[in-house]
Design an enzyme around this catalytic site. Structure first.
Site, PDB file in Angstrom:
ATOM      1  N   HIS A  99      -9.669  -2.152  -6.242  1.00  0.00           N
ATOM      2  CA  HIS A  99      -8.641  -3.203  -6.199  1.00  0.00           C
ATOM      3  C   HIS A  99      -9.279  -4.565  -5.955  1.00  0.00           C
ATOM      4  O   HIS A  99      -8.785  -5.400  -5.190  1.00  0.00           O
ATOM      5  CB  HIS A  99      -7.567  -2.908  -5.138  1.00  0.00           C
ATOM      6  CG  HIS A  99      -6.280  -3.647  -5.392  1.00  0.00           C
ATOM      7  ND1 HIS A  99      -6.002  -4.879  -4.832  1.00  0.00           N
ATOM      8  CD2 HIS A  99      -5.235  -3.359  -6.179  1.00  0.00           C
ATOM      9  CE1 HIS A  99      -4.813  -5.287  -5.250  1.00  0.00           C
ATOM     10  NE2 HIS A  99      -4.318  -4.391  -6.075  1.00  0.00           N
ATOM     11  N   HIS A 110       2.018  -3.728   3.509  1.00  0.00           N
ATOM     12  CA  HIS A 110       1.749  -4.650   2.408  1.00  0.00           C
ATOM     13  C   HIS A 110       2.964  -5.583   2.297  1.00  0.00           C
ATOM     14  O   HIS A 110       3.878  -5.522   3.104  1.00  0.00           O
ATOM     15  CB  HIS A 110       1.478  -3.838   1.140  1.00  0.00           C
ATOM     16  CG  HIS A 110       0.986  -4.641  -0.024  1.00  0.00           C
ATOM     17  ND1 HIS A 110      -0.005  -5.591   0.086  1.00  0.00           N
ATOM     18  CD2 HIS A 110       1.340  -4.635  -1.342  1.00  0.00           C
ATOM     19  CE1 HIS A 110      -0.220  -6.128  -1.111  1.00  0.00           C
ATOM     20  NE2 HIS A 110       0.585  -5.571  -1.987  1.00  0.00           N
ATOM     21  N   ASP A 162      -1.852  -0.740  -1.927  1.00  0.00           N
ATOM     22  CA  ASP A 162      -2.483  -1.896  -1.309  1.00  0.00           C
ATOM     23  C   ASP A 162      -2.131  -1.923   0.182  1.00  0.00           C
ATOM     24  O   ASP A 162      -1.037  -1.529   0.565  1.00  0.00           O
ATOM     25  CB  ASP A 162      -1.959  -3.175  -1.950  1.00  0.00           C
ATOM     26  CG  ASP A 162      -2.319  -3.293  -3.421  1.00  0.00           C
ATOM     27  OD1 ASP A 162      -3.090  -2.492  -3.932  1.00  0.00           O
ATOM     28  OD2 ASP A 162      -1.787  -4.217  -4.070  1.00  0.00           O
ATOM     29  N   HIS A 203       3.633   1.404  -4.780  1.00  0.00           N
ATOM     30  CA  HIS A 203       4.593   0.329  -4.538  1.00  0.00           C
ATOM     31  C   HIS A 203       4.966  -0.321  -5.852  1.00  0.00           C
ATOM     32  O   HIS A 203       4.357  -0.040  -6.896  1.00  0.00           O
ATOM     33  CB  HIS A 203       4.045  -0.687  -3.510  1.00  0.00           C
ATOM     34  CG  HIS A 203       2.833  -1.449  -3.929  1.00  0.00           C
ATOM     35  ND1 HIS A 203       1.623  -0.852  -4.252  1.00  0.00           N
ATOM     36  CD2 HIS A 203       2.614  -2.792  -4.063  1.00  0.00           C
ATOM     37  CE1 HIS A 203       0.738  -1.786  -4.550  1.00  0.00           C
ATOM     38  NE2 HIS A 203       1.313  -2.975  -4.467  1.00  0.00           N
ATOM     39  N   ASP A 212       1.095  -4.421 -11.028  1.00  0.00           N
ATOM     40  CA  ASP A 212      -0.236  -3.874 -11.320  1.00  0.00           C
ATOM     41  C   ASP A 212      -0.385  -2.422 -10.864  1.00  0.00           C
ATOM     42  O   ASP A 212      -1.437  -1.811 -11.073  1.00  0.00           O
ATOM     43  CB  ASP A 212      -1.352  -4.763 -10.723  1.00  0.00           C
ATOM     44  CG  ASP A 212      -1.205  -5.012  -9.231  1.00  0.00           C
ATOM     45  OD1 ASP A 212      -0.065  -4.991  -8.722  1.00  0.00           O
ATOM     46  OD2 ASP A 212      -2.230  -5.247  -8.562  1.00  0.00           O
ATOM     47  N   HIS A 213       0.675  -1.865 -10.282  1.00  0.00           N
ATOM     48  CA  HIS A 213       0.630  -0.462  -9.863  1.00  0.00           C
ATOM     49  C   HIS A 213       1.627   0.421 -10.594  1.00  0.00           C
ATOM     50  O   HIS A 213       1.607   1.638 -10.420  1.00  0.00           O
ATOM     51  CB  HIS A 213       0.839  -0.359  -8.345  1.00  0.00           C
ATOM     52  CG  HIS A 213      -0.290  -0.977  -7.571  1.00  0.00           C
ATOM     53  ND1 HIS A 213      -1.261  -0.236  -6.954  1.00  0.00           N
ATOM     54  CD2 HIS A 213      -0.620  -2.285  -7.377  1.00  0.00           C
ATOM     55  CE1 HIS A 213      -2.144  -1.054  -6.391  1.00  0.00           C
ATOM     56  NE2 HIS A 213      -1.777  -2.304  -6.629  1.00  0.00           N
TER      57      HIS A 213
END
Lengths: 302, 302
Positions: A268, A140, A210, A60, A64-65
């Site tokens: 995570h 998410h 996530d 996504h 942070d990804h």
């Protein structure tokens, strides 16, 4: 099958923790999953050859990804990569990366192929004779997919002593490996099971991050060998999980248990926690075979 | 005045080197100059308070100078920043950052103000009573600006003993500091120079990276206190400098010499070099007061 955790902490890179990224080695493929800021440095530290990465899967578009993706693509260019790079991720990812390459006047000199995702149903992204990769729709705050990597069942194992004992010509060995019965040199029909053994069980890996706690995920990941499931919070902050669409350690364990997976990798972690062992403590009330992700950790599944 | 080098290597972040970013502390301002990938981690390692950064200057849109910006902006958001952030950089920078915030559904909760640059002439970007910041147009492969930070001359220094000796009322001290002559309590005109001293000399800092060797820069940075000038190559690769629009160590020193600066900081070393002392060796044939930038180094100018 080997999983190398490049980063497994939530939210933002810190002096000694990295945001999400991991490398899955499965059947001679090397898949990069998510690419938080600093991933290219983590790849170097873990001595992973850049040129072996041909497929990158982005869950996504939270920073942070994927904030490390444009830097990695640019570095591939500086290293004079020439083989194709496939990037799978939510719609919008192509615009983000190409806009930056355009403004830097730095087009790649290798084919950069985007596969933009919009479906909310599982879909097949990649397949060859040995492995398949599909999406796992996750719930998410923004459009998110997990990914399911599955080995295909390999050829049957030839028992060479038995094959010789039954006087089978070596040109038939390929047929035997494919599970066929064959005729021996002295004209007898030899049933396959007499001269072969089952192939090693096909392994599978489900990456789910996530995501909020979502029992609808269970049938999609039923019986996988290894499940990576996010566990952002411990019980002390359980009330934050639903509104932020994240999971607790116990929720991750519940999904692993319900899906009957062999091993659960948790990660995570919210950076508010300094002792990640507590994630194991809480989750192990529900599921036993737990591995705590940590940056730089290599997890080998025999 | 203090310069903290967060990163000073060219091209791509590596296990132990960071791309360009530095913090200039001048007259109670804290300016961030460039923001390569990993800058937010380098800020943490150097214990620089995120909330003190109010102005970020981006020289150009090559990745090694700004790929860390979106992550830093996102982290400011996660930290619940509420004060304004000003970002100065080439046209396009607003689209890059806002597109990523939009797709992450993560608008900032603080005012994010872009100042997009297009001029090829020097222009004033920021000014208050103590300091000014202007662009230094540079010649590189894409539109690029250096930045010139100048302290304003401070108030004259009051010689308190002298002021008392000449019987000057304390309500006139402010006028004295501003350079005015005053009348003493016994009615005499006291010339300013008798009771004040010159203020400390105003300092200045010129950041010039990335740039080809460009003598047209010299009049713009004449007599600055500290010049940071890129020096990507040594003499062994001098033939690469012009086509890539970078400079050699000797070229950086020539500019420093011609501009009569006090100190030269060199950086933006190509990662092909393992011994950066060689940059000093080559440059010091032309200019003597050289500081080699290195990641984490603090350079204090008294």
């Amino acid at each position: 099958m080997k999983v190398t955790i490049l980063g497994c902490y939530a939210a933002t890179p810190r002096s000694f923790t990295n945001p999400t990224s991991q490398v899955l080695e499965i059947n001679n493929h090397l898949f990069l999953i998510d690419c938080g800021e600093g991933t290219q440095v983590q790849l170097r530290r873990n001595k992973i050859k850049f040129s072996k990465i041909k497929h990158i899967f982005i869950s996504h578009l939270h920073g942070d990804h994927f904030y490390g993706l444009v830097g990695l693509v640019s570095t591939f260019r500086l290293l004079n990569r020439d083989n194709e790079l496939h990037i799978y991720g939510p719609k919008g990812i192509k615009e983000i990366i190409t806009l930056q390459l355009k403004l830097a006047n730095s087009w790649t000199n290798f084919p950069l192929i985007f596969h933009e995702l919009t479906s909310k149903e599982p879909e097949l992204l990649f397949e060859d004779s040995k492995v398949s990769v599909s999406t796992l729709p996750l719930k998410h705050r923004v459009y998110t997919n997990g990914f399911l990597f599955k080995e295909k069942e390999g050829d049957r194992k030839l028992l060479i002593d038995k094959a010789e004992e039954y006087n089978i010509d070596y040109t038939l060995f390929k047929s035997l490996k494919k599970g066929k019965d064959v005729v021996s040199e002295d004209g007898k029909l030899i049933p396959n099971y007499l001269v072969t053994a089952d192939p090693p069980p096909a392994k599978s890996y489900a990456f789910c991050s996530d995501t909020v706690y979502d029992p609808e995920l269970v049938p999609l990941i039923k019986d996988v060998t290894v499940l990576y499931h996010e566990s952002t919070f411990l019980e002390d902050q359980a009330d934050l999980a639903f509104p932020t669409k994240h999971s607790t350690a116990k929720q991750a364990a519940s999904i692993a248990n319900a899906a009957n997976v062999e091993k659960l990798i948790m990660g995570h972690y919210s950076t508010r926690y300094t002792n990640i062992e507590l994630f194991r403590t809480e989750a192990s009330e529900i599921f036993s075979d737990i591995i705590l992700a940590d940056d730089g950790k290599e997890i080998i599944v025999e």
